[in-house]
Design a protein around this motif. Structure first.
Motif, PDB file in Angstrom:
ATOM      1  N   PRO A  46       0.829  -1.215   0.000  1.00 40.89           N
ATOM      2  CA  PRO A  46       0.000   0.000   0.000  1.00 40.89           C
ATOM      3  C   PRO A  46       0.859   1.259   0.000  1.00 40.89           C
ATOM      4  O   PRO A  46       1.910   1.301   0.639  1.00 40.89           O
ATOM      5  CB  PRO A  46      -0.804  -0.123   1.309  1.00 40.89           C
ATOM      6  CG  PRO A  46      -0.818  -1.590   1.601  1.00 40.89           C
ATOM      7  CD  PRO A  46       0.498  -2.110   1.115  1.00 40.89           C
ATOM      8  N   ARG A  47       0.400   2.290  -0.700  1.00 43.03           N
ATOM      9  CA  ARG A  47       1.188   3.505  -0.847  1.00 43.03           C
ATOM     10  C   ARG A  47       1.561   4.135   0.500  1.00 43.03           C
ATOM     11  O   ARG A  47       2.665   4.626   0.674  1.00 43.03           O
ATOM     12  CB  ARG A  47       0.392   4.539  -1.672  1.00 43.03           C
ATOM     13  CG  ARG A  47       0.174   4.161  -3.114  1.00 43.03           C
ATOM     14  CD  ARG A  47       1.412   4.303  -3.946  1.00 43.03           C
ATOM     15  NE  ARG A  47       1.815   5.689  -4.165  1.00 43.03           N
ATOM     16  CZ  ARG A  47       2.835   6.045  -4.941  1.00 43.03           C
ATOM     17  NH1 ARG A  47       3.557   5.116  -5.541  1.00 43.03           N
ATOM     18  NH2 ARG A  47       3.140   7.316  -5.097  1.00 43.03           N
ATOM     19  N   LYS A  48       0.644   4.093   1.466  1.00 45.14           N
ATOM     20  CA  LYS A  48       0.909   4.755   2.742  1.00 45.14           C
ATOM     21  C   LYS A  48       1.993   4.040   3.556  1.00 45.14           C
ATOM     22  O   LYS A  48       2.534   4.625   4.496  1.00 45.14           O
ATOM     23  CB  LYS A  48      -0.373   4.850   3.568  1.00 45.14           C
ATOM     24  CG  LYS A  48      -0.944   3.500   3.990  1.00 45.14           C
ATOM     25  CD  LYS A  48      -2.209   3.690   4.800  1.00 45.14           C
ATOM     26  CE  LYS A  48      -2.777   2.346   5.262  1.00 45.14           C
ATOM     27  NZ  LYS A  48      -3.999   2.515   6.070  1.00 45.14           N
ATOM     28  N   LEU A  49       2.302   2.775   3.192  1.00 45.68           N
ATOM     29  CA  LEU A  49       3.323   2.022   3.913  1.00 45.68           C
ATOM     30  C   LEU A  49       4.674   2.040   3.205  1.00 45.68           C
ATOM     31  O   LEU A  49       5.675   1.589   3.761  1.00 45.68           O
ATOM     32  CB  LEU A  49       2.879   0.566   4.099  1.00 45.68           C
ATOM     33  CG  LEU A  49       1.622   0.324   4.932  1.00 45.68           C
ATOM     34  CD1 LEU A  49       1.306  -1.165   4.971  1.00 45.68           C
ATOM     35  CD2 LEU A  49       1.796   0.863   6.342  1.00 45.68           C
ATOM     36  N   GLN A  50       4.712   2.555   1.982  1.00 44.40           N
ATOM     37  CA  GLN A  50       5.938   2.445   1.193  1.00 44.40           C
ATOM     38  C   GLN A  50       7.090   3.248   1.765  1.00 44.40           C
ATOM     39  O   GLN A  50       8.251   2.850   1.629  1.00 44.40           O
ATOM     40  CB  GLN A  50       5.653   2.850  -0.256  1.00 44.40           C
ATOM     41  CG  GLN A  50       4.798   1.831  -0.987  1.00 44.40           C
ATOM     42  CD  GLN A  50       4.609   2.172  -2.457  1.00 44.40           C
ATOM     43  OE1 GLN A  50       5.329   2.981  -3.022  1.00 44.40           O
ATOM     44  NE2 GLN A  50       3.616   1.560  -3.078  1.00 44.40           N
ATOM     45  N   GLN A  51       6.818   4.391   2.399  1.00 43.09           N
ATOM     46  CA  GLN A  51       7.897   5.163   3.019  1.00 43.09           C
ATOM     47  C   GLN A  51       8.629   4.335   4.065  1.00 43.09           C
ATOM     48  O   GLN A  51       9.859   4.280   4.088  1.00 43.09           O
ATOM     49  CB  GLN A  51       7.325   6.422   3.675  1.00 43.09           C
ATOM     50  CG  GLN A  51       7.140   7.595   2.741  1.00 43.09           C
ATOM     51  CD  GLN A  51       7.429   8.909   3.450  1.00 43.09           C
ATOM     52  OE1 GLN A  51       8.572   9.311   3.585  1.00 43.09           O
ATOM     53  NE2 GLN A  51       6.376   9.564   3.903  1.00 43.09           N
ATOM     54  N   GLU A  52       7.861   3.692   4.951  1.00 48.09           N
ATOM     55  CA  GLU A  52       8.480   2.915   6.024  1.00 48.09           C
ATOM     56  C   GLU A  52       9.216   1.709   5.475  1.00 48.09           C
ATOM     57  O   GLU A  52      10.313   1.366   5.936  1.00 48.09           O
ATOM     58  CB  GLU A  52       7.408   2.465   7.027  1.00 48.09           C
ATOM     59  CG  GLU A  52       7.992   1.784   8.242  1.00 48.09           C
ATOM     60  CD  GLU A  52       6.960   1.578   9.331  1.00 48.09           C
ATOM     61  OE1 GLU A  52       7.284   0.938  10.322  1.00 48.09           O
ATOM     62  OE2 GLU A  52       5.828   2.074   9.175  1.00 48.09           O
ATOM     63  N   VAL A  53       8.628   1.064   4.473  1.00 44.02           N
ATOM     64  CA  VAL A  53       9.282  -0.093   3.853  1.00 44.02           C
ATOM     65  C   VAL A  53      10.627   0.311   3.263  1.00 44.02           C
ATOM     66  O   VAL A  53      11.647  -0.358   3.463  1.00 44.02           O
ATOM     67  CB  VAL A  53       8.377  -0.693   2.760  1.00 44.02           C
ATOM     68  CG1 VAL A  53       9.143  -1.721   1.938  1.00 44.02           C
ATOM     69  CG2 VAL A  53       7.146  -1.336   3.390  1.00 44.02           C
ATOM     70  N   LEU A  54      10.653   1.425   2.537  1.00 41.56           N
ATOM     71  CA  LEU A  54      11.899   1.901   1.936  1.00 41.56           C
ATOM     72  C   LEU A  54      12.919   2.288   2.998  1.00 41.56           C
ATOM     73  O   LEU A  54      14.119   2.007   2.848  1.00 41.56           O
ATOM     74  CB  LEU A  54      11.610   3.104   1.031  1.00 41.56           C
ATOM     75  CG  LEU A  54      10.955   2.780  -0.314  1.00 41.56           C
ATOM     76  CD1 LEU A  54      10.469   4.063  -0.987  1.00 41.56           C
ATOM     77  CD2 LEU A  54      11.918   2.038  -1.222  1.00 41.56           C
ATOM     78  N   MET A  55      12.455   2.907   4.090  1.00 38.51           N
ATOM     79  CA  MET A  55      13.376   3.333   5.135  1.00 38.51           C
ATOM     80  C   MET A  55      14.055   2.134   5.786  1.00 38.51           C
ATOM     81  O   MET A  55      15.280   2.132   5.982  1.00 38.51           O
ATOM     82  CB  MET A  55      12.609   4.145   6.184  1.00 38.51           C
ATOM     83  CG  MET A  55      13.504   4.859   7.192  1.00 38.51           C
ATOM     84  SD  MET A  55      14.489   6.135   6.400  1.00 38.51           S
ATOM     85  CE  MET A  55      15.816   6.341   7.583  1.00 38.51           C
ATOM     86  N   VAL A  56      13.290   1.122   6.124  1.00 38.59           N
ATOM     87  CA  VAL A  56      13.872  -0.074   6.737  1.00 38.59           C
ATOM     88  C   VAL A  56      14.793  -0.781   5.743  1.00 38.59           C
ATOM     89  O   VAL A  56      15.878  -1.248   6.099  1.00 38.59           O
ATOM     90  CB  VAL A  56      12.768  -1.025   7.224  1.00 38.59           C
ATOM     91  CG1 VAL A  56      13.367  -2.324   7.740  1.00 38.59           C
ATOM     92  CG2 VAL A  56      11.941  -0.363   8.320  1.00 38.59           C
ATOM     93  N   GLY A  57      14.372  -0.848   4.467  1.00 36.34           N
ATOM     94  CA  GLY A  57      15.214  -1.457   3.446  1.00 36.34           C
ATOM     95  C   GLY A  57      16.533  -0.730   3.300  1.00 36.34           C
ATOM     96  O   GLY A  57      17.586  -1.356   3.118  1.00 36.34           O
ATOM     97  N   ILE A  58      16.511   0.596   3.389  1.00 35.90           N
ATOM     98  CA  ILE A  58      17.731   1.395   3.274  1.00 35.90           C
ATOM     99  C   ILE A  58      18.658   1.151   4.466  1.00 35.90           C
ATOM    100  O   ILE A  58      19.882   1.059   4.307  1.00 35.90           O
ATOM    101  CB  ILE A  58      17.373   2.888   3.150  1.00 35.90           C
ATOM    102  CG1 ILE A  58      16.789   3.164   1.758  1.00 35.90           C
ATOM    103  CG2 ILE A  58      18.594   3.770   3.403  1.00 35.90           C
ATOM    104  CD1 ILE A  58      16.186   4.539   1.606  1.00 35.90           C
ATOM    105  N   ILE A  59      18.078   1.032   5.677  1.00 36.06           N
ATOM    106  CA  ILE A  59      18.896   0.754   6.858  1.00 36.06           C
ATOM    107  C   ILE A  59      19.562  -0.615   6.732  1.00 36.06           C
ATOM    108  O   ILE A  59      20.758  -0.779   7.035  1.00 36.06           O
ATOM    109  CB  ILE A  59      18.042   0.834   8.132  1.00 36.06           C
ATOM    110  CG1 ILE A  59      17.627   2.285   8.384  1.00 36.06           C
ATOM    111  CG2 ILE A  59      18.802   0.287   9.336  1.00 36.06           C
ATOM    112  CD1 ILE A  59      16.692   2.468   9.552  1.00 36.06           C
ATOM    113  N   ILE A  60      18.810  -1.610   6.254  1.00 33.73           N
ATOM    114  CA  ILE A  60      19.391  -2.940   6.021  1.00 33.73           C
ATOM    115  C   ILE A  60      20.535  -2.836   5.017  1.00 33.73           C
ATOM    116  O   ILE A  60      21.608  -3.422   5.194  1.00 33.73           O
ATOM    117  CB  ILE A  60      18.319  -3.918   5.516  1.00 33.73           C
ATOM    118  CG1 ILE A  60      17.274  -4.183   6.604  1.00 33.73           C
ATOM    119  CG2 ILE A  60      18.959  -5.239   5.077  1.00 33.73           C
ATOM    120  CD1 ILE A  60      16.099  -5.015   6.135  1.00 33.73           C
ATOM    121  N   ALA A  61      20.303  -2.059   3.955  1.00 27.33           N
ATOM    122  CA  ALA A  61      21.324  -1.892   2.916  1.00 27.33           C
ATOM    123  C   ALA A  61      22.579  -1.228   3.476  1.00 27.33           C
ATOM    124  O   ALA A  61      23.704  -1.618   3.133  1.00 27.33           O
ATOM    125  CB  ALA A  61      20.765  -1.063   1.759  1.00 27.33           C
TER     126      ALA A  61
END
Length: 354
Positions: free
Chosen positions: A96-111
Motif C-alpha cells: 500500500p502507498r501509505k506504507l511504502q515510506q516505512e518499507v523503503l526506510m527499513v530497506g535502506i537501513i538494512i542496505a
C-alpha cells in the motif's frame, strides 16, 4: 593527510542521529508524501551532501573533498538505477502507498548495514592485496559491457532466499500496517480465548527483498567507489548520503523514471571508465610476480580524481538531457502505484505440505 579522528566520530554520530530521526518521522505518520514534500526532502539531503564536501575540504584538503563528490555522484546515479527495481518490488508485493515510506526506510537501513560490512571487507582486501584492483576493474568493465548489451536490465527476479521464505513461512495474504507478525484469526477462533498462533505478514518478505536486492547492487557500486578513493570513511559516507535521500527520490521521480531511457548507457560509461582507472592503478602499483617480474610500471598514467569527477558529471548531464529530449511529450506513468485493496482477510497462505 589523514582524517582527524574527532571528525570521523562526529560524522558517524551526526549521521546516526539523522537516520534515527528520519525513521521516527516515518514511523509516527505513515503516508504517501506529496511532490512538494518529496522535493523539499531531496533538496535537503542533496544540500547536506554538498555541505559535507565543503566541511571535508575545510578540515582536510581538496583531494578528499573531490573524492567524496565523485563517489557520492557515482553512488547516487547507481541508486537512481536501483529505483527501477524498487518500483517493481513494491508493485509485485502490492505494498500500500501509505506504507511504502516505512518499507523503503527499513530497506535502506538494512542496505547500509550490509554495505558497511562490504566496505570494511573491501578496505581490508585492498590494504593486504593491491592486486585485487585487477579483479575490481575487470568486474566493472564486464558489468559495463552487460549494461550496454542489455543483459543487466532491471527485471526483478526473486532470489532463492525470498522464494524459500514464501514457501516455508506461514503468512497472511494481506498487510497489517507495519506489523511483521499478527495472530492467526482461525487459530484464535478455535482456541476460544486461548493462546493463538502467530503468522508472518508479507512485510517481512518485502523488507528482505529490498535489502538483499540492494546487496546485489552493492557488488557493482562498492568496487566502483573504491576506484575513486581508498579511504573507507569516504566510501561509507558517500554511500550513506546517496541512500539517505533515496526514499524521497522514489516518490519524487515516480513515472519519470521511465523517461531516463539512456541512464543504463551512462552508467555503463561511468563503470567502464572507473574499471579502466582501477586496472591502470593496479598496473602502476603492480605486485603480481608473473607480470613484469612483480615490478610496478610507473610509466603507466594514473587518472586523477578531478578528471574522474569531471567525467562522471559530464556523462550524467549528457544522458539526462538526452533522455528527456528523447521522451519529450510523453506522459509520466504511475509505475509506483499499487492497489491498496488487500486480499480477503480470511485467506491465509500456508507453507507447502501443511
Amino acid at each position: 593527510m589523514e582524517l582527524p579522528v574527532w571528525f570521523e566520530i562526529s560524522t558517524f554520530v551526526g549521521l546516526t542521529v539523522l537516520l534515527l530521526a528520519d525513521l521516527a518521522i516515518v514511523a509516527r505518520r505513515p503516508h504517501e508524501p506529496s511532490v512538494r514534500e518529496a522535493s523539499l526532502w531531496v533538496t535537503f539531503y542533496v544540500s547536506l551532501a554538498l555541505l559535507f564536501g565543503v566541511v571535508l575540504l575545510s578540515v582536510t584538503n581538496g583531494d578528499y573533498a573531490t573524492q567524496f563528490y565523485a563517489g557520492w555522484l557515482t553512488e547516487y546515479s547507481l541508486s537512481v538505477d536501483n529505483l527501477f527495481v524498487f518500483v517493481i518490488i513494491m508493485a509485485r508485493f502490492r505494498v500500500p502507498r501509505k506504507l511504502q515510506q516505512e518499507v523503503l526506510m527499513v530497506g535502506i537501513i538494512i542496505a547500509l548495514v550490509l554495505r558497511g560490512i562490504f566496505i570494511l571487507a573491501g578496505a581490508e582486501l585492498i590494504e593486504r592485496f593491491t592486486w585485487v584492483f585487477y579483479l575490481f576493474g575487470a568486474f566493472l568493465v564486464y558489468t559495463a559491457i552487460n549494461l550496454v548489451r542489455g543483459e543487466d536490465e532491471d527485471d526483478y527476479e526473486e532470489n532463492a532466499l525470498i522464494r524459500r521464505l514464501k514457501k516455508v513461512l506461514p503468512m497472511t495474504a494481506e498487510f497489517h500496517g507495519n506489523k511483521l507478525r499478527v495472530p492467526d484469526p482461525d487459530a484464535m477462533n478455535k482456541a476460544r480465548g486461548g493462546k493463538s498462533k502467530k503468522l508472518f505478514t508479507p512485510m517481512i518478505v518485502v523488507f528482505l527483498a529490498l535489502g538483499t536486492t540492494d546487496l546485489l547492487f552493492a557488488l557493482d557500486s562498492i568496487p566502483a567507489i573504491f576506484g575513486l578513493t581508498r579511504e573507507a570513511f569516504i566510501v561509507f559516507t558517500a554511500n550513506v548520503f546517496a541512500l539517505m535521500g533515496l526514499r524521497q527520490l522514489y516518490f519524487l521521480l515516480g513515472g519519470l523514471l521511465k523517461r531516463l531511457v539512456y541512464l543504463s548507457y551512462g552508467l555503463a560509461i561511468i563503470l567502464g571508465f572507473i574499471g579502466v582507472k582501477l586496472i591502470l592503478e593496479a598496473v602502476h602499483d603492480n605486485s603480481l610476480p608473473f607480470f613484469n617480474d612483480g615490478q610496478p610500471i610507473e610509466s603507466v598514467p594514473e587518472i586523477p580524481t578531478w578528471l574522474s569527477l569531471a567525467v562522471i558529471l559530464g556523462v550524467l548531464l549528457v544522458v539526462t538531457v538526452a533522455s528527456l529530449l528523447k521522451t519529450r511529450g510523453q506522459t509520466p506513468e504511475k509505475d509506483a502505484d499499487v492497489a491498496d485493496e488487500a486480499a480477503p482477510a480470511d485467506r491465509v497462505e500456508r507453507p507447502e505440505g501443511n
